[in-house]
Design an enzyme around this catalytic site. Structure first.
Site, mmCIF file in Angstrom:
data_model
loop_
_atom_site.group_PDB
_atom_site.id
_atom_site.type_symbol
_atom_site.label_atom_id
_atom_site.label_comp_id
_atom_site.label_asym_id
_atom_site.label_seq_id
_atom_site.Cartn_x
_atom_site.Cartn_y
_atom_site.Cartn_z
ATOM 1 N N ALA A 13 -24.452 113.385 -112.049
ATOM 2 C CA ALA A 13 -24.525 114.667 -112.748
ATOM 3 C C ALA A 13 -23.254 115.483 -112.530
ATOM 4 O O ALA A 13 -22.595 115.361 -111.493
ATOM 5 C CB ALA A 13 -25.735 115.449 -112.255
ATOM 6 N N CYS A 14 -22.923 116.297 -113.525
ATOM 7 C CA CYS A 14 -21.806 117.237 -113.386
ATOM 8 C C CYS A 14 -22.154 118.213 -112.264
ATOM 9 O O CYS A 14 -23.324 118.536 -112.108
ATOM 10 C CB CYS A 14 -21.611 118.027 -114.670
ATOM 11 S SG CYS A 14 -21.064 117.016 -116.047
ATOM 12 N N PRO A 15 -21.232 118.706 -111.509
ATOM 13 C CA PRO A 15 -19.783 118.440 -111.582
ATOM 14 C C PRO A 15 -19.337 117.337 -110.627
ATOM 15 O O PRO A 15 -18.151 117.231 -110.344
ATOM 16 C CB PRO A 15 -19.184 119.782 -111.160
ATOM 17 C CG PRO A 15 -20.136 120.260 -110.092
ATOM 18 C CD PRO A 15 -21.526 119.784 -110.550
ATOM 19 N N CYS A 40 -20.484 112.159 -117.841
ATOM 20 C CA CYS A 40 -20.730 113.601 -117.807
ATOM 21 C C CYS A 40 -19.863 114.244 -118.895
ATOM 22 O O CYS A 40 -18.642 114.173 -118.823
ATOM 23 C CB CYS A 40 -20.353 114.140 -116.428
ATOM 24 S SG CYS A 40 -20.080 115.898 -116.394
#
Length: 75
Positions: A13-15, A40
């Site tokens: 997942a970001c970041p 992402c």
């Protein structure tokens, strides 16, 4: 062009992909190339921006479906 290291961050997942890329860049020696794979969407902007702002050269940015591929070189 010879890729020195590959960082596969698909599914992260970001970041996190951008953070992991920044953590890996200092370990590159001059001329070495880091390949970063992630999915992402925000990384299309953040990874190249972060790399360039730290003096690295972004050689390629490719997208294949949701997968982004960056080639980053230390000058």
């Amino acid at each position: 062009m010879k890729i020195t290291y590959t960082l596969n961050l698909e599914g992260e997942a970001c970041p996190y992909p951008a953070i992991a890329t920044l953590d890996a860049l200092p370990s590159l020696k001059s001329g070495e190339i880091l390949e970063v794979l992630c999915d992402c969407p925000q990384s299309i902007n953040s990874i190249p921006h972060d790399a360039k702002s730290r003096g690295f050269k972004v050689l390629e940015i490719n997208q294949d479906g949701p997968t982004l591929r960056f080639l980053i070189q230390k000058p």
